[in-house]
Design a protein around this motif. Sequence first.
Motif, PDB file in Angstrom:
ATOM      1  N   ILE A 362       0.845  -1.193   0.000  1.00  0.00           N
ATOM      2  CA  ILE A 362       0.000   0.000   0.000  1.00  0.00           C
ATOM      3  C   ILE A 362       0.882   1.245   0.000  1.00  0.00           C
ATOM      4  O   ILE A 362       1.966   1.257   0.579  1.00  0.00           O
ATOM      5  N   LEU A 363       0.396   2.263  -0.687  1.00  0.00           N
ATOM      6  CA  LEU A 363       1.072   3.561  -0.697  1.00  0.00           C
ATOM      7  C   LEU A 363       0.142   4.599  -0.088  1.00  0.00           C
ATOM      8  O   LEU A 363      -1.029   4.676  -0.457  1.00  0.00           O
ATOM      9  N   ILE A 364       0.663   5.387   0.818  1.00  0.00           N
ATOM     10  CA  ILE A 364      -0.113   6.434   1.466  1.00  0.00           C
ATOM     11  C   ILE A 364       0.326   7.802   0.944  1.00  0.00           C
ATOM     12  O   ILE A 364       1.410   7.947   0.382  1.00  0.00           O
ATOM     13  N   SER A 365      -0.527   8.779   1.122  1.00  0.00           N
ATOM     14  CA  SER A 365      -0.161  10.162   0.802  1.00  0.00           C
ATOM     15  C   SER A 365       0.407  10.779   2.079  1.00  0.00           C
ATOM     16  O   SER A 365      -0.335  11.130   2.998  1.00  0.00           O
ATOM     17  N   ILE A 366       1.720  10.878   2.122  1.00  0.00           N
ATOM     18  CA  ILE A 366       2.360  11.337   3.346  1.00  0.00           C
ATOM     19  C   ILE A 366       2.593  12.843   3.279  1.00  0.00           C
ATOM     20  O   ILE A 366       2.911  13.398   2.233  1.00  0.00           O
ATOM     21  N   GLY A 367       2.382  13.511   4.406  1.00  0.00           N
ATOM     22  CA  GLY A 367       2.648  14.936   4.505  1.00  0.00           C
ATOM     23  C   GLY A 367       3.823  15.194   5.435  1.00  0.00           C
ATOM     24  O   GLY A 367       4.148  14.354   6.280  1.00  0.00           O
ATOM     25  N   THR A 368       4.446  16.340   5.251  1.00  0.00           N
ATOM     26  CA  THR A 368       5.601  16.713   6.063  1.00  0.00           C
ATOM     27  C   THR A 368       5.395  18.103   6.630  1.00  0.00           C
ATOM     28  O   THR A 368       4.864  18.989   5.950  1.00  0.00           O
ATOM     29  N   VAL A 369       5.799  18.293   7.855  1.00  0.00           N
ATOM     30  CA  VAL A 369       5.779  19.621   8.471  1.00  0.00           C
ATOM     31  C   VAL A 369       7.213  20.037   8.778  1.00  0.00           C
ATOM     32  O   VAL A 369       8.136  19.235   8.743  1.00  0.00           O
ATOM     33  N   GLY A 370       7.391  21.323   9.061  1.00  0.00           N
ATOM     34  CA  GLY A 370       8.716  21.822   9.410  1.00  0.00           C
ATOM     35  C   GLY A 370       9.584  22.151   8.207  1.00  0.00           C
ATOM     36  O   GLY A 370      10.804  22.299   8.344  1.00  0.00           O
ATOM     37  N   LEU A 371       8.969  22.262   7.014  1.00  0.00           N
ATOM     38  CA  LEU A 371       9.733  22.665   5.836  1.00  0.00           C
ATOM     39  C   LEU A 371      10.076  24.148   5.939  1.00  0.00           C
ATOM     40  O   LEU A 371       9.275  24.952   6.419  1.00  0.00           O
ATOM     41  N   LYS A 372      11.253  24.508   5.477  1.00  0.00           N
ATOM     42  CA  LYS A 372      11.782  25.842   5.805  1.00  0.00           C
ATOM     43  C   LYS A 372      12.032  26.765   4.626  1.00  0.00           C
ATOM     44  O   LYS A 372      12.320  27.944   4.821  1.00  0.00           O
ATOM     45  N   GLU A 373      11.991  26.243   3.396  1.00  0.00           N
ATOM     46  CA  GLU A 373      12.307  27.126   2.280  1.00  0.00           C
ATOM     47  C   GLU A 373      11.320  28.293   2.222  1.00  0.00           C
ATOM     48  O   GLU A 373      10.123  28.130   2.461  1.00  0.00           O
ATOM     49  N   ASN A 374      11.865  29.461   1.937  1.00  0.00           N
ATOM     50  CA  ASN A 374      11.063  30.684   1.851  1.00  0.00           C
ATOM     51  C   ASN A 374      10.242  30.908   3.114  1.00  0.00           C
ATOM     52  O   ASN A 374       9.097  31.377   3.064  1.00  0.00           O
ATOM     53  N   GLY A 375      10.831  30.569   4.279  1.00  0.00           N
ATOM     54  CA  GLY A 375      10.117  30.742   5.539  1.00  0.00           C
ATOM     55  C   GLY A 375       8.964  29.785   5.725  1.00  0.00           C
ATOM     56  O   GLY A 375       8.087  30.011   6.574  1.00  0.00           O
ATOM     57  N   GLY A 376       8.956  28.694   4.954  1.00  0.00           N
ATOM     58  CA  GLY A 376       7.889  27.702   5.096  1.00  0.00           C
ATOM     59  C   GLY A 376       6.642  28.014   4.306  1.00  0.00           C
ATOM     60  O   GLY A 376       5.641  27.294   4.407  1.00  0.00           O
TER      61      GLY A 376
END
Length: 421
Positions: A362-376
């Motif tokens: 199975i493949l899920i749609s994963i999300g990420t937090v804490g990305l920093k480019e351009n202040g997020g």
Amino acid sequence: MRLSLLPVLCALISTAVAAKSVPKGFVTRKGSRFELDGKPFYFVGANSYWLPLLTTQEDVENTFKEMQGVGVKVLRTWGFNAINATELAGATQSGLTYYQVWNSSDWTLNDGPQGLQRLDNVIATAGRYGIKVILAFTNNWVGYGGAELYINWIAGAGNTHDVFYTDPRIISSYQRYVKTIVDRYKNSSTIFAWELMNEARCLGDLPAGPHCVPGSGTLHTWYKRQSDFVRSLDPHHLITTGGEGHFYWKRPVGYWLNGTFVSDYNFNGQAGEDFDADMQLENIDFGTYHLYPQFWYPELDTPDSNFTIESWGSGWIKDHALAAKKAGKPVILEEFGVSGLANKTHIYPEWVDLALASDHAILISIGTVGLKENGGNRLIKYADALIDGASPNDGFAIYKNQTAVWNLFTRAARIQAAKSV
């Protein structure tokens, strides 16, 4: 008696030689299961079309760390990103990732730092985290430059979507791009599989034409020709369709709506696929299917209906498990989703447990937090954007702070890992 055994012995020797010739670290197929270096390979994977659109290595690394934390072993992402020449100045200014620039009846390749070098980096980083990659060659939909760009630039205005599968000029152009991607990565053990197209249908953002109808075999023929073409370029990596898993069943399947029987698009061949037949193709190594009943049947998803998202989805999983078993090949529940955290928390456990019990990946749609480019915060394209450090969310992404659902997939990944011994 001895002579009658000769074909069997030759086949066994041929299989042994072929298996031995596959380079170390390449995922293979043995009957209905995946293998990695001779061991079963069961997995939970992640969809992230937006990963090559990130512009900083720190954010790419953070995304892979998030995947690794869940137990993800396979990433599916786009091996395409195309723009019109009129968009070039804006793309350059915004930092948009693009691999093809269309002008007149042809495209030029961008293999520079804002182009395929970003995909190079994603694949290299995936390798360092022990994550394999499925690459899709193009999109059924207009998003990020799919089939419609080929149609509009080569065949011209006024054509239907299905000419993508039949026009020799379009097929040649598609194959030229496919060859570019395959030649670039065919020696990489990080590549899990090549995917011919995301969600191929008779129709796209353009309507279907009269030559792509139930029983025409238009998509089946295209799947065969393109999988054979990819196999001629790369003898080792797996190949799949990338389809949604539509069936073409001869017996009527449908539902009643306001006193009228409605033939079901997912089963009547109208989409163009024939999952059972497509799985039998020699160079299609495994099946894929998608699952979005809440959005496929909005007219039935009402309080006074006996239709339920959960039960319909469970039936769809069982149908594909049975078809895969008949074909003797693996199958991946490649995309699935419902809206709302409450729906996800309630419905996903049954779907996931059923898929795992059927030996699906199975493949899920994963999300990420804490990305920093351009202040997020950064508008990428369309409505896709980084918002307060969170990756783009089409409503299906799962984030770490959604504890119940996140833990469900972490548990599923552990179960798959335990079976991979």
